[in-house]
Scaffold this active site. Structure first.
Site, PDB file in Angstrom:
ATOM      1  N   GLU A  36       0.832  -1.201   0.000  1.00 54.44           N
ATOM      2  CA  GLU A  36       0.000   0.000   0.000  1.00 54.44           C
ATOM      3  C   GLU A  36       0.870   1.255   0.000  1.00 54.44           C
ATOM      4  O   GLU A  36       0.485   2.268  -0.549  1.00 54.44           O
ATOM      5  CB  GLU A  36      -0.933   0.024   1.215  1.00 54.44           C
ATOM      6  CG  GLU A  36      -2.056  -0.982   1.175  1.00 54.44           C
ATOM      7  CD  GLU A  36      -3.131  -0.659   0.149  1.00 54.44           C
ATOM      8  OE1 GLU A  36      -3.240   0.497  -0.298  1.00 54.44           O
ATOM      9  OE2 GLU A  36      -3.871  -1.597  -0.202  1.00 54.44           O
ATOM     10  N   ASP A  45      -6.815   7.976  -4.634  1.00 52.45           N
ATOM     11  CA  ASP A  45      -6.180   6.767  -5.155  1.00 52.45           C
ATOM     12  C   ASP A  45      -6.439   6.642  -6.661  1.00 52.45           C
ATOM     13  O   ASP A  45      -7.020   7.546  -7.277  1.00 52.45           O
ATOM     14  CB  ASP A  45      -6.625   5.525  -4.375  1.00 52.45           C
ATOM     15  CG  ASP A  45      -8.060   5.109  -4.655  1.00 52.45           C
ATOM     16  OD1 ASP A  45      -8.749   5.712  -5.511  1.00 52.45           O
ATOM     17  OD2 ASP A  45      -8.515   4.137  -4.002  1.00 52.45           O
TER      18      ASP A  45
END
Length: 164
Positions: A36, A45
């Site tokens: 991540e 994102d």
């Protein structure tokens, strides 16, 4: 009215289950953190969802900021919560490495998607190698094949088959 009385066997089973859960979380958490990455400030994102720290999206608003310590605590808390929710559909007798891989998938794509996946059906059937191979299917975001997800899933497959 009768009350259920815990036996030594019940306590041993609960203790073993907690130990398995702890082992799964211990294996999955650093994997999740590595793949991540960490950003202390909120960002959008790849599909436009506000995200912070190690991929956390719950309640995140653009402009949010967290310290390194807050990010680590959030990661630990969320991985535990994901495991708790995922354990409702995942057999507890599956190998730890398989459970850890399913946990990291759930953290990335969601518990519902993971629980309803062919991979989880195969875990339930005890077909662990085939379940691990299913990870190759989870490499798309926003309708596009993402090289970073290809790499992540390849690493997850290695973790998945570690105990097989």
């Amino acid at each position: 009215m009768r009350f259920w009385k815990k036996t030594a066997r019940d306590t041993a089973g609960a203790t073993a289950g907690a130990a398995v859960g702890a082992a799964v979380i211990t294996m999955a958490t650093p994997f999740i953190a590595t793949w991540e990455g960490k950003r202390n400030y909120a960002y959008l994102d790849i599909v436009g969802v506000p995200t912070i720290c190690y991929g956390s999206t719950n309640g995140v608003k653009m402009g949010d900021w967290k310290s390194d310590a807050e990010c680590l605590e959030l990661l630990k808390k969320e991985v535990g919560e994901y495991y708790e929710r995922l354990s409702e559909c995942m057999p507890s007798n599956a190998p730890i490495s398989v459970q850890a891989s399913m946990l990291e998938l759930a953290y990335n794509v969601g518990v519902s998607a993971t629980c309803n996946s062919t991979a989880m059906r195969m875990v339930k059937d005890g077909n662990y190698i085939a379940a691990c191979e299913q990870l190759d299917r989870w490499v798309y975001a926003g309708g596009k094949k993402i090289n970073g997800l290809v790499n992540r899933r390849n690493a997850s497959k290695e973790m998945c088959t570690k105990d097989l």
